[in-house]
Write an enzyme that holds these catalytic residues in place. Structure first.
Site, mmCIF file in Angstrom:
data_model
loop_
_atom_site.group_PDB
_atom_site.id
_atom_site.type_symbol
_atom_site.label_atom_id
_atom_site.label_comp_id
_atom_site.label_asym_id
_atom_site.label_seq_id
_atom_site.Cartn_x
_atom_site.Cartn_y
_atom_site.Cartn_z
ATOM 1 N N ILE A 1 0.833 -1.200 0.000
ATOM 2 C CA ILE A 1 0.000 0.000 0.000
ATOM 3 C C ILE A 1 0.868 1.251 0.000
ATOM 4 O O ILE A 1 0.619 2.199 -0.758
ATOM 5 C CB ILE A 1 -0.955 -0.005 1.209
ATOM 6 C CG1 ILE A 1 -1.912 -1.191 1.125
ATOM 7 C CG2 ILE A 1 -1.743 1.307 1.268
ATOM 8 C CD1 ILE A 1 -2.731 -1.409 2.381
ATOM 9 N N ALA B 1 -4.304 2.454 8.330
ATOM 10 C CA ALA B 1 -3.702 1.189 8.752
ATOM 11 C C ALA B 1 -4.495 0.585 9.914
ATOM 12 O O ALA B 1 -5.494 -0.103 9.702
ATOM 13 C CB ALA B 1 -2.244 1.406 9.129
ATOM 14 N N ARG B 2 -4.088 0.878 11.148
ATOM 15 C CA ARG B 2 -4.776 0.396 12.338
ATOM 16 C C ARG B 2 -4.840 1.525 13.356
ATOM 17 O O ARG B 2 -3.871 2.251 13.572
ATOM 18 C CB ARG B 2 -4.051 -0.823 12.943
ATOM 19 C CG ARG B 2 -4.215 -2.096 12.120
ATOM 20 C CD ARG B 2 -5.650 -2.591 12.155
ATOM 21 N NE ARG B 2 -5.853 -3.830 11.428
ATOM 22 C CZ ARG B 2 -6.240 -3.925 10.160
ATOM 23 N NH1 ARG B 2 -6.423 -2.813 9.469
ATOM 24 N NH2 ARG B 2 -6.433 -5.097 9.601
ATOM 25 N N ASP C 1 -9.371 6.230 8.465
ATOM 26 C CA ASP C 1 -10.403 5.228 8.214
ATOM 27 C C ASP C 1 -10.501 4.253 9.383
ATOM 28 O O ASP C 1 -11.307 3.330 9.343
ATOM 29 C CB ASP C 1 -10.069 4.464 6.926
ATOM 30 C CG ASP C 1 -11.197 3.545 6.471
ATOM 31 O OD1 ASP C 1 -12.364 3.982 6.504
ATOM 32 O OD2 ASP C 1 -10.919 2.394 6.076
ATOM 33 N N GLU D 1 -13.522 0.484 17.663
ATOM 34 C CA GLU D 1 -14.500 0.548 16.578
ATOM 35 C C GLU D 1 -15.698 -0.351 16.886
ATOM 36 O O GLU D 1 -15.508 -1.528 17.180
ATOM 37 C CB GLU D 1 -13.856 0.116 15.258
ATOM 38 C CG GLU D 1 -12.721 1.023 14.808
ATOM 39 C CD GLU D 1 -12.053 0.554 13.524
ATOM 40 O OE1 GLU D 1 -12.475 -0.479 12.972
ATOM 41 O OE2 GLU D 1 -11.120 1.214 13.070
ATOM 42 N N HIS E 1 -14.069 2.770 8.686
ATOM 43 C CA HIS E 1 -13.312 1.582 8.271
ATOM 44 C C HIS E 1 -13.922 0.970 7.000
ATOM 45 O O HIS E 1 -14.202 -0.228 6.925
ATOM 46 C CB HIS E 1 -13.290 0.552 9.397
ATOM 47 C CG HIS E 1 -12.050 -0.308 9.360
ATOM 48 N ND1 HIS E 1 -11.476 -0.845 10.488
ATOM 49 C CD2 HIS E 1 -11.269 -0.724 8.325
ATOM 50 C CE1 HIS E 1 -10.411 -1.564 10.164
ATOM 51 N NE2 HIS E 1 -10.266 -1.505 8.843
ATOM 52 N N GLY F 1 -12.451 1.586 3.864
ATOM 53 C CA GLY F 1 -11.478 1.673 2.784
ATOM 54 C C GLY F 1 -11.443 0.455 1.874
ATOM 55 O O GLY F 1 -11.214 0.580 0.670
#
Length: 319
Positions: free
Chosen positions: A154, A228-229, A253, A258, A277, A279
Site C-alpha cells: 500500500i 492502517a490500524r 479510516d 470501533e 473503516h 477503505g
C-alpha cells in the site's frame, strides 16, 4: 469425506456460490454466539473463515480440536491469535495485496479532502451558503513533502500517486525497499513531512508508535493520515495535538475502538475527517478478497497448492 467450514461472518455472494457448489465441503454459519455454540457442538470443523469482526483466540481453538485452517477475507490479522494458531500447526490464511489499490485510493482521497478542506466546501454549497466562498481556506498537495511510515504494497502505491501529484516522498520502514524514495529514520520523516501517512501493521512495536513525543516532532500544522490500524496512534495525545494547533488535521479510516464511543472527541473535532473503516469495502475489492480466501481455503483442504504468500508468515505482515 467432506470437510466442514465454519463462517463467522457473511461473504460476498460470488464467494458463497463457490462454497455452496463445492460437493466436498459442508458450510455452517456461526454469525452470533448462539449459532456458533451450536455449530461447535454438532460439527467436526476443519476450517474457519472470518472477515474482520470474528475473534479467533485460543479459547475458540480449544473447542475445535481438528482445526486445520483459519482464514481471513482481508489482509490484517489482528483479530486472530496467529502465534497460538502456529503453535497448534493451524495454517493462517489471508488475502495478501488484495486491498492495496483501494486503500491507496482511500488514503489519497482523505489526504486531498483534508488538505483542500473539501468537506467544508461541499457542506457550504449544500447548505445554501455559496456567498461564503470568500471564507474558504484550503491548500494543495503539489510541492508538499509526504512521509510514509511502512513501505509495503500500500505504501508503494500511495507513494507513486503522491509523486504524480507533485509531492516529494520520504519513508521509514522495517526494511529498506527497492523504491526511488529516500529512506530516513522515523524522527527524520516526522520532522521533514508536511503530511505523514501510516501504512504499518499493528504489532507490539507499532502500538502507540505515534504518541505525544512523535507528534511533537512533526512540523507545526502538518497533517496525519491513518488507513492502517487505529491503535498505532495514541488518540489522547492526538486530540491534544489537534487542540493545541500543533497538528493541522487528522484524516483516518480507523480508530483504536470501533465503533467509537459516543463521546469520542476526535469524531466532532473541526480538523478531523473520519470514515467508518470502509477503505476496503468497495465492491471490487470486497468480492476479490472473499473469492481469494475461499479458493485458497478449498485448495488447502483438498491438498492442492494455494496462491503464493496466502499462508501467513512474518514477511507478508507489512501491507
Amino acid at each position: 469425506m467432506s470437510a466442514t467450514i465454519l463462517l463467522l461472518e457473511t461473504l460476498a455472494d460470488e464467494a458463497m456460490e463457490i462454497l455452496e457448489s463445492a460437493e466436498d465441503v459442508e458450510v455452517i454459519m456461526g454469525l452470533d454466539d448462539a449459532s456458533l455454540q451450536t455449530a461447535l457442538k454438532s460439527h467436526d470443523i476443519s476450517a474457519i473463515i472470518t472477515r474482520g469482526k470474528g475473534q479467533i483466540r485460543a479459547s475458540l481453538m480449544d473447542q475445535v480440536p481438528n482445526l486445520k485452517i483459519i482464514a481471513r477475507a482481508g489482509v490484517g490479522l489482528d483479530n486472530i491469535n496467529v502465534d497460538e494458531a502456529s503453535k497448534r500447526g493451524i495454517k493462517v490464511v489471508n488475502a495478501p495485496n488484495s486491498n492495496a489499490n483501494t486503500i491507496a485510493e482511500h488514503t489519497i482521497s482523505l489526504m486531498l479532502n483534508l488538505q483542500r478542506n473539501l468537506f467544508s466546501a461541499f457542506t457550504m454549497v449544500k447548505e445554501g451558503r455559496w456567498k461564503e466562498r470568500g471564507n474558504y481556506i484550503g491548500d494543495e498537495l503539489h510541492g508538499k513533502t509526504l512521509g510514509i511510515l511502512g513501505m509495503g504494497n500500500i505504501g508503494k502505491k500511495v507513494a507513486r500517486i503522491a509523486e504524480a501529484l507533485g509531492m516529494k516522498v520520504y519513508y521509514w520502514s522495517a526494511v529498506k525497499e527497492p523504491v526511488p524514495y529516500p529512506m530516513l529514520s522515523l524522527q527524520e520523516v516526522l520532522k521533514s513531512s508536511d503530511v505523514v501517512s501510516l501504512h504499518l501493521p499493528l504489532t507490539v512495536e507499532t502500538e502507540n508508535l505515534i504518541n505525544g513525543e512523535a507528534l511533537n516532532q512533526m512540523k507545526t500544522g502538518a497533517l496525519l493520515i491513518n488507513t492502517a490500524r487505529g491503535k498505532i496512534i495514541d488518540q489522547k495525545a492526538l486530540f491534544k495535538a489537534l487542540e493545541s494547533g500543533k497538528l493541522g488535521g487528522f484524516a483516518s479510516d480507523v480508530l483504536a475502538v470501533e465503533p467509537p464511543e459516543t463521546d469520542e472527541p476526535l469524531i466532532k473535532h473541526p480538523n478531523t475527517l473520519i470514515t467508518a473503516h470502509v477503505g476496503s469495502l468497495t465492491k471490487t475489492t470486497y468480492t476479490q478478497m472473499c473469492i481469494m480466501t475461499v479458493q485458497n481455503t478449498l485448495a488447502i483442504l483438498r491438498g492442492q497448492e494455494p496462491m503464493e504468500n496466502c499462508i501467513f508468515n512474518k514477511r507478508n505482515l507489512i501491507n
